[in-house]
Design a protein around this motif. Structure first.
Motif, PDB file in Angstrom:
ATOM      1  N   LYS A  64       0.862  -1.192   0.000  1.00  0.00           N
ATOM      2  CA  LYS A  64       0.000   0.000   0.000  1.00  0.00           C
ATOM      3  C   LYS A  64       0.892   1.234   0.000  1.00  0.00           C
ATOM      4  O   LYS A  64       1.187   1.809   1.040  1.00  0.00           O
ATOM      5  N   TRP A  65       1.308   1.644  -1.173  1.00  0.00           N
ATOM      6  CA  TRP A  65       2.280   2.726  -1.296  1.00  0.00           C
ATOM      7  C   TRP A  65       1.615   4.080  -1.520  1.00  0.00           C
ATOM      8  O   TRP A  65       2.272   5.115  -1.430  1.00  0.00           O
ATOM      9  N   PHE A  66       0.331   4.062  -1.854  1.00  0.00           N
ATOM     10  CA  PHE A  66      -0.446   5.257  -2.178  1.00  0.00           C
ATOM     11  C   PHE A  66      -1.337   5.607  -0.982  1.00  0.00           C
ATOM     12  O   PHE A  66      -1.943   4.714  -0.377  1.00  0.00           O
ATOM     13  N   ARG A  67      -1.435   6.896  -0.645  1.00  0.00           N
ATOM     14  CA  ARG A  67      -2.171   7.280   0.555  1.00  0.00           C
ATOM     15  C   ARG A  67      -3.630   6.854   0.519  1.00  0.00           C
ATOM     16  O   ARG A  67      -4.265   6.694   1.580  1.00  0.00           O
ATOM     17  N   GLY A  68      -4.184   6.660  -0.676  1.00  0.00           N
ATOM     18  CA  GLY A  68      -5.569   6.230  -0.774  1.00  0.00           C
ATOM     19  C   GLY A  68      -5.797   4.804  -0.293  1.00  0.00           C
ATOM     20  O   GLY A  68      -6.940   4.424   0.004  1.00  0.00           O
ATOM     21  N   TYR A  69      -4.726   4.012  -0.210  1.00  0.00           N
ATOM     22  CA  TYR A  69      -4.842   2.622   0.225  1.00  0.00           C
ATOM     23  C   TYR A  69      -4.247   2.390   1.617  1.00  0.00           C
ATOM     24  O   TYR A  69      -4.659   1.472   2.324  1.00  0.00           O
ATOM     25  N   GLY A  70      -3.251   3.187   1.979  1.00  0.00           N
ATOM     26  CA  GLY A  70      -2.575   2.983   3.258  1.00  0.00           C
ATOM     27  C   GLY A  70      -3.047   3.952   4.321  1.00  0.00           C
ATOM     28  O   GLY A  70      -3.964   4.752   4.109  1.00  0.00           O
ATOM     29  N   ASP A  71      -2.375   3.914   5.491  1.00  0.00           N
ATOM     30  CA  ASP A  71      -2.749   4.808   6.588  1.00  0.00           C
ATOM     31  C   ASP A  71      -1.555   5.572   7.158  1.00  0.00           C
ATOM     32  O   ASP A  71      -1.684   6.284   8.149  1.00  0.00           O
ATOM     33  N   VAL A  72      -0.359   5.448   6.528  1.00  0.00           N
ATOM     34  CA  VAL A  72       0.837   6.075   7.091  1.00  0.00           C
ATOM     35  C   VAL A  72       0.790   7.594   6.913  1.00  0.00           C
ATOM     36  O   VAL A  72       1.149   8.342   7.825  1.00  0.00           O
ATOM     37  N   VAL A  73       0.338   8.070   5.752  1.00  0.00           N
ATOM     38  CA  VAL A  73       0.192   9.512   5.557  1.00  0.00           C
ATOM     39  C   VAL A  73      -0.812  10.066   6.553  1.00  0.00           C
ATOM     40  O   VAL A  73      -0.591  11.127   7.162  1.00  0.00           O
ATOM     41  N   ASN A  74      -1.914   9.348   6.767  1.00  0.00           N
ATOM     42  CA  ASN A  74      -2.913   9.792   7.748  1.00  0.00           C
ATOM     43  C   ASN A  74      -2.312   9.903   9.144  1.00  0.00           C
ATOM     44  O   ASN A  74      -2.598  10.851   9.880  1.00  0.00           O
ATOM     45  N   ARG A  75      -1.475   8.922   9.504  1.00  0.00           N
ATOM     46  CA  ARG A  75      -0.829   8.941  10.821  1.00  0.00           C
ATOM     47  C   ARG A  75       0.118  10.131  10.938  1.00  0.00           C
ATOM     48  O   ARG A  75       0.156  10.808  11.977  1.00  0.00           O
ATOM     49  N   PHE A  76       0.868  10.390   9.878  1.00  0.00           N
ATOM     50  CA  PHE A  76       1.775  11.544   9.932  1.00  0.00           C
ATOM     51  C   PHE A  76       0.983  12.834  10.082  1.00  0.00           C
ATOM     52  O   PHE A  76       1.334  13.702  10.887  1.00  0.00           O
ATOM     53  N   GLU A  77      -0.079  12.998   9.305  1.00  0.00           N
ATOM     54  CA  GLU A  77      -0.877  14.224   9.385  1.00  0.00           C
ATOM     55  C   GLU A  77      -1.401  14.438  10.799  1.00  0.00           C
ATOM     56  O   GLU A  77      -1.377  15.566  11.319  1.00  0.00           O
ATOM     57  N   LYS A  78      -1.861  13.392  11.425  1.00  0.00           N
ATOM     58  CA  LYS A  78      -2.385  13.494  12.790  1.00  0.00           C
ATOM     59  C   LYS A  78      -1.287  13.911  13.759  1.00  0.00           C
ATOM     60  O   LYS A  78      -1.473  14.812  14.590  1.00  0.00           O
ATOM     61  N   GLN A  79      -0.115  13.283  13.650  1.00  0.00           N
ATOM     62  CA  GLN A  79       0.977  13.600  14.582  1.00  0.00           C
ATOM     63  C   GLN A  79       1.537  14.994  14.353  1.00  0.00           C
ATOM     64  O   GLN A  79       1.873  15.705  15.309  1.00  0.00           O
ATOM     65  N   TYR A  80       1.634  15.420  13.076  1.00  0.00           N
ATOM     66  CA  TYR A  80       2.185  16.755  12.822  1.00  0.00           C
ATOM     67  C   TYR A  80       1.201  17.831  13.262  1.00  0.00           C
ATOM     68  O   TYR A  80       1.606  18.883  13.760  1.00  0.00           O
ATOM     69  N   ALA A  81      -0.088  17.587  13.111  1.00  0.00           N
ATOM     70  CA  ALA A  81      -1.088  18.529  13.610  1.00  0.00           C
ATOM     71  C   ALA A  81      -1.002  18.644  15.129  1.00  0.00           C
ATOM     72  O   ALA A  81      -1.052  19.753  15.689  1.00  0.00           O
ATOM     73  N   GLU A  82      -0.828  17.528  15.799  1.00  0.00           N
ATOM     74  CA  GLU A  82      -0.692  17.550  17.261  1.00  0.00           C
ATOM     75  C   GLU A  82       0.580  18.270  17.684  1.00  0.00           C
ATOM     76  O   GLU A  82       0.589  19.053  18.646  1.00  0.00           O
ATOM     77  N   LEU A  83       1.672  18.025  16.968  1.00  0.00           N
ATOM     78  CA  LEU A  83       2.953  18.655  17.297  1.00  0.00           C
ATOM     79  C   LEU A  83       2.880  20.177  17.174  1.00  0.00           C
ATOM     80  O   LEU A  83       3.428  20.909  18.001  1.00  0.00           O
ATOM     81  N   THR A  84       2.200  20.660  16.153  1.00  0.00           N
ATOM     82  CA  THR A  84       2.156  22.100  15.885  1.00  0.00           C
ATOM     83  C   THR A  84       0.975  22.792  16.552  1.00  0.00           C
ATOM     84  O   THR A  84       0.954  24.026  16.657  1.00  0.00           O
ATOM     85  N   GLY A  85      -0.016  22.033  16.960  1.00  0.00           N
ATOM     86  CA  GLY A  85      -1.202  22.640  17.550  1.00  0.00           C
ATOM     87  C   GLY A  85      -2.220  23.085  16.526  1.00  0.00           C
ATOM     88  O   GLY A  85      -3.140  23.848  16.849  1.00  0.00           O
ATOM     89  N   ALA A  86      -2.088  22.619  15.283  1.00  0.00           N
ATOM     90  CA  ALA A  86      -3.033  22.982  14.227  1.00  0.00           C
ATOM     91  C   ALA A  86      -4.255  22.058  14.267  1.00  0.00           C
ATOM     92  O   ALA A  86      -4.167  20.901  14.673  1.00  0.00           O
ATOM     93  N   ARG A  87      -5.372  22.574  13.813  1.00  0.00           N
ATOM     94  CA  ARG A  87      -6.595  21.764  13.735  1.00  0.00           C
ATOM     95  C   ARG A  87      -6.496  20.737  12.612  1.00  0.00           C
ATOM     96  O   ARG A  87      -6.947  19.600  12.748  1.00  0.00           O
ATOM     97  N   HIS A  88      -5.897  21.148  11.487  1.00  0.00           N
ATOM     98  CA  HIS A  88      -5.789  20.262  10.325  1.00  0.00           C
ATOM     99  C   HIS A  88      -4.376  20.288   9.765  1.00  0.00           C
ATOM    100  O   HIS A  88      -3.730  21.336   9.734  1.00  0.00           O
ATOM    101  N   CYS A  89      -3.919  19.139   9.295  1.00  0.00           N
ATOM    102  CA  CYS A  89      -2.669  19.025   8.549  1.00  0.00           C
ATOM    103  C   CYS A  89      -2.933  18.205   7.296  1.00  0.00           C
ATOM    104  O   CYS A  89      -3.534  17.127   7.366  1.00  0.00           O
TER     105      CYS A  89
END
Length: 439
Positions: A64-89
């Protein structure tokens, strides 16, 4: 301390007249055949280990190399939003893609003007031109190397559709003044924080203060996946518009083979491989940032004692400098009037990698060529295009480009002794400034 200067020599010299006096005036410059201050390399980049290897193998084996099939990009977005304090990443393919996506989400396009700094990487300007908008340059505050936000309001016209401040080198633009003007004039702010991972303004992460914030994870950056980027926003509406644009106009939840679209778009997506690298690199981000801050403070202390060397200042509201770059100005009158290029050549010969940084973007010939193109002449009045050069004079930036010296973030991952050698090399060059004529 290295091959050429011992710790004892440095301490003895520093005690004789302040930090950084590791070389006497009779030490011959390395560029003229003398012994260099430093022969050892500075720390290499990127730093990698088992987290990167395991993360990449996990994605590889999953298929699953494409974000539409995997969940790694989703995990990064969640962690980077938490790190920066943003609502969305929203993760993107590059910092350029993040800026491009932001402009499209904000509907900036033909007929618009966008305020930009002249001292930045070309991507900040290219994305404006890709939208068939006109970049309007706001001069530089030479003391900080940042956009001079006191000159923003006079540059605003009825065509101004966005402001893109760049948190250059990891330090923040004066966001209090800028946001006050932007809110008063109801103009969105796209923070270009591509060099400012973990940088802060009054305790808040840069990239979260404007309408959107854009980051780069290109190979040189403090958070690195070779290529990659991210858009931050606290607006639910903009987050959805940005997602759709970066996904060829497809909204969330639309599968790879469902041909349903909500808007025009492009493919600006991050891959699962890039996200895996970022999740691994983030485990070291804070520790590396603290080390850069400590070394930068020590180096600043030493360089501030050297006449003619002026370290870039930060505004009082900048509560954390990310130090993607360590920047200072070289004043040739304190170095026997030797031009900048000779100082840089001598500093490199002493074992200290350095560069002169950016050239004046407002004077790049290609911009005038674009503005004279068929498309622009169809969109904009002839008088406006002819006045562009006159409107975009940036005299303080011109001066900065003749004085700026950069050291990269990897050098700040070294030791205190490494910082001492940088200062010692500058002291040595100043003590032998008269010989720079022969360089």
């Amino acid at each position: 301390m290295g091959d050429s200067v011992t710790r004892r020599q440095f301490v003895a010299a520093a005690g004789a007249g302040g930090l950084g006096l590791a070389y006497a005036s009779n030490s011959r410059l390395a560029v003229l055949g003398g012994e260099p201050v430093r022969k050892a390399p500075f720390p290499s980049w990127p730093v990698i280990g088992s987290p990167e290897e395991n993360g990449l193998l996990e994605v590889l084996r999953s298929g699953k190399w494409f974000r539409g099939y995997g969940d790694v990009v989703n995990r990064f977005e969640k962690q980077y939003a938490e790190l920066t304090g943003a609502r969305h990443c929203l993760a993107t393919a590059s910092g350029t893609a993040a800026l491009f996506t932001s402009l499209n989400a904000l509907d900036v396009g033909p007929g618009d003007e966008v305020l930009v700094p002249p001292y930045t990487f070309i991507a900040t300007i290219n994305v404006v031109l890709l939208q068939h908008a006109i970049p309007i340059f706001v001069d530089t505050d030479i003391e900080t190397f940042q956009m001079d936000v006191t000159k923003v309001e006079p540059a605003i016209t009825e065509r101004t559709a966005a402001i893109i401040p760049v948190h250059l080198g990891g330090a923040a633009v004066n966001m209090d003044t800028l946001l006050a003007v932007a809110q008063k004039r109801k103009i969105p702010v796209i923070e270009d924080a591509c060099q400012a991972h973990l940088g802060e303004w009054r305790g808040k992460k840069v990239g979260t203060l404007g309408t959107t914030g854009c980051f780069s994870f290109q190979a040189s950056k403090n958070l690195n996946s070779g290529e990659g980027g991210a858009v931050l926003t606290n607006s639910d509406e903009l987050a959805e518009k940005a997602y759709a644009f970066h996904n060829n106009g497809r909204g969330r939840g639309v599968g790879g083979y469902t041909f349903s679209y909500r808007a025009q778009g492009s493919n600006e997506r991050m891959t699962e491989f890039q996200a895996a690298l970022l999740l691994a690199q983030m485990t070291r981000l804070e520790e590396q940032a603290r080390l850069r801050e400590q070394n930068a403070a020590y180096l600043t202390q030493m360089l501030n004692e050297i006449p003619g060397i002026q370290v870039a200042k930060t505004y009082s509201g900048c509560t954390r400098n990310a130090y993607h770059l360590f920047m200072f100005r070289y004043r040739k009158e304190a170095f026997a009037e030797a031009p900048l290029e000779k100082f840089l050549k001598a500093l490199r010969a002493e074992g200290i990698p350095c560069s002169a940084g950016y050239s004046p973007l407002n004077k790049e010939p290609f911009i005038k060529n674009v503005l004279n193109s068929k498309g622009y002449r169809r969109i904009y009045p002839e008088k406006l295009l002819k006045q562009w050069e006159e409107r975009n004079q940036c005299p303080m930036n011109d001066r900065l480009c003749q004085e700026a010296v950069w050291l990269t973030q990897t050098m700040l991952l070294g030791t205190r002794q490494d910082m001492e050698q940088i200062a010692a090399a500058v002291r040595k060059i100043q003590a032998n400034a008269g010989d720079l004529r022969s360089v």
